[in-house]
Design a protein around this motif. Structure first.
Motif, mmCIF file in Angstrom:
data_model
loop_
_atom_site.group_PDB
_atom_site.id
_atom_site.type_symbol
_atom_site.label_atom_id
_atom_site.label_comp_id
_atom_site.label_asym_id
_atom_site.label_seq_id
_atom_site.Cartn_x
_atom_site.Cartn_y
_atom_site.Cartn_z
ATOM 1 N N ASP A 49 -72.681 34.351 -24.012
ATOM 2 C CA ASP A 49 -71.544 35.164 -23.574
ATOM 3 C C ASP A 49 -70.452 34.345 -22.906
ATOM 4 O O ASP A 49 -69.419 34.895 -22.526
ATOM 5 N N GLY A 50 -70.651 33.047 -22.748
ATOM 6 C CA GLY A 50 -69.657 32.224 -22.097
ATOM 7 C C GLY A 50 -69.649 32.431 -20.590
ATOM 8 O O GLY A 50 -70.588 32.977 -19.999
ATOM 9 N N ILE A 51 -68.562 32.009 -19.948
ATOM 10 C CA ILE A 51 -68.400 32.135 -18.503
ATOM 11 C C ILE A 51 -67.316 33.172 -18.240
ATOM 12 O O ILE A 51 -66.152 32.972 -18.596
ATOM 13 N N GLY A 52 -67.663 34.278 -17.642
ATOM 14 C CA GLY A 52 -66.691 35.327 -17.392
ATOM 15 C C GLY A 52 -67.370 36.644 -17.106
ATOM 16 O O GLY A 52 -68.507 36.688 -16.616
ATOM 17 N N ASN A 53 -66.690 37.743 -17.440
ATOM 18 C CA ASN A 53 -67.193 39.066 -17.078
ATOM 19 C C ASN A 53 -67.689 39.886 -18.268
ATOM 20 O O ASN A 53 -67.824 41.106 -18.165
ATOM 21 N N LEU A 54 -67.934 39.238 -19.411
ATOM 22 C CA LEU A 54 -68.529 39.963 -20.527
ATOM 23 C C LEU A 54 -70.014 40.207 -20.241
ATOM 24 O O LEU A 54 -70.638 39.447 -19.491
ATOM 25 N N PRO A 55 -70.598 41.250 -20.823
ATOM 26 C CA PRO A 55 -72.031 41.495 -20.607
ATOM 27 C C PRO A 55 -72.869 40.354 -21.163
ATOM 28 O O PRO A 55 -72.434 39.625 -22.061
ATOM 29 N N ALA A 303 -61.201 41.975 -20.045
ATOM 30 C CA ALA A 303 -62.146 40.879 -20.258
ATOM 31 C C ALA A 303 -61.494 39.562 -19.864
ATOM 32 O O ALA A 303 -60.311 39.323 -20.139
ATOM 33 N N GLU A 304 -62.253 38.706 -19.226
ATOM 34 C CA GLU A 304 -61.803 37.355 -18.899
ATOM 35 C C GLU A 304 -62.978 36.427 -19.105
ATOM 36 O O GLU A 304 -64.014 36.548 -18.437
ATOM 37 N N VAL A 305 -62.841 35.499 -20.059
ATOM 38 C CA VAL A 305 -64.002 34.709 -20.445
ATOM 39 C C VAL A 305 -63.571 33.351 -20.983
ATOM 40 O O VAL A 305 -62.540 33.204 -21.641
ATOM 41 N N PHE A 306 -64.380 32.341 -20.672
ATOM 42 C CA PHE A 306 -64.272 31.013 -21.279
ATOM 43 C C PHE A 306 -65.548 30.809 -22.086
ATOM 44 O O PHE A 306 -66.659 30.931 -21.548
ATOM 45 N N ARG A 307 -65.423 30.491 -23.373
ATOM 46 C CA ARG A 307 -66.603 30.451 -24.226
ATOM 47 C C ARG A 307 -66.446 29.397 -25.313
ATOM 48 O O ARG A 307 -65.344 28.891 -25.568
#
Length: 325
Positions: A49-55, A303-307
């Motif tokens: 899910d990477g680094i962030g706020n995704l489940p 959504a905010e994510v680094f992946r």
């Protein structure tokens, strides 16, 4: 171990499916179709899910099968893109929530760029307009809101099987430019701007004051990044790279969002791709994304994510000729 086997199994299937596209011939192909092919929606897989706020996820995967019709003179084309996005949750039995379906039918028309003009010398070799008709849903037909025992809406969104369905029209313009470095036309730039309108009459009624029915997008692509001295190892590394900047702004009514609410309305994405020679048409990517969650019925979440992940799309534009005809 099971999660890793699942990811690599999906990667193998994706690679095999993409490899089947290499059998066609492309005599007489100009830069028009390669540009369309380069701009298409990517098939990709993320690693977790990477680094962030995704489940918590095993992977997010998008499958974007493309089907083209075109004219022999290659000044127009018709594309059907079957975008299906799934998220495999990192839970027992790896459950998959209802997928996000986003099929799009697009008509492309080439515009004479005026060879030798100021515009063609400055930032475009090819320019075209496109119009798209798209559908976005989760394939469910139950009530949008959870109902109580009396059949009244509770105001709580039914994320499991609530109907999230909308249709849209998009108009866009794209430019493409081969650029010279070291006496060779060896890198490419692309600029695309688009306006999207969602029809309130052809959308779930609950979305009318919630979703944001008007959107403006701007995308910039740099293919074969020109860094380092030509012929050196770092230059060769970046020549197998691509950089993509994508931004958007959501207009229209949105739940609990003012007209200037950056947190809710701004979409921003930066993606770096690297295409190793041993993977043919596949490349690795790292991406930062923030904005409205595009998956299923999760649009109220920012959504905010680094992946990181792996995606499709050849980098060599000349190489497109063996794929397109």
């Amino acid at each position: 171990m099971k999660k890793l086997l699942l990811i690599f199994g999906m990667l193998y299937v994706t690679h095999c499916c993409l490899g089947q596209q290499d059998t066609t011939n492309a005599n007489g192909t100009t830069g028009f179709l390669p540009l369309i092919y380069a701009n298409r929606q990517l098939t990709y897989l993320t690693f977790y899910d990477g680094i962030g706020n995704l489940p918590n996820m095993v992977t997010e995967a998008r499958f974007s099968g493309n089907y083209f019709l075109k004219k022999e003179k290659i000044n127009w084309a018709l594309e059907l893109n079957l975008n299906i996005t799934i998220r495999i949750r990192d839970k027992k039995s790896f459950p998959i929530p209802p997928p996000s379906y986003n099929p799009v039918l697009t008509y492309y028309r080439r515009i004479p760029s005026g060879e030798g003009s100021f515009l063609s010398k400055t930032f475009l070799d090819q320019v075209f307009w496109e119009v798209s008709v798209g559908h976005h849903s989760n394939g469910k037909a139950e009530s949008f809101y959870i109902e109580d025992s009396l059949g009244n809406d509770t105001g709580q969104i039914n994320y499991d099987n609530g109907n999230f369905s909308t249709n849209y029209l998009e108009l866009a313009f794209s430019t493409f430019k081969r650029r010279n470095r070291g006496g060779q036309n060896n890198y490419y730039t692309n600029l695309r701007t688009a306006f999207r309108f969602y029809s309130s009459k052809m959308s779930a009624k609950e979305l009318r004051d919630t979703y944001g029915f008007y959107r403006l997008f701007l995308t910039y692509n740099l293919f074969k990044i020109p860094l380092g001295e030509p012929g050196k190892s770092w230059s060769d590394f970046f020549s197998r790279s691509r950089l993509r900047f994508h931004s958007g702004w959501i207009f229209g009514d949105m739940r609990d969002a003012a007209a200037d609410d950056i947190d809710k309305r701004l979409i921003a994405e930066v993606t770096y791709f690297y295409y190793p020679g041993w993977l043919s048409e596949l490349g690795f990517f790292v991406q930062y994304y923030r904005g409205q969650d595009y998956y299923n019925i999760q649009f109220l979440r920012t959504a905010e994510v680094f992946r990181v992940g792996i995606s499709s799309n050849p980098l060599d534009f000349d190489g497109f000729k063996r794929i397109l005809k």
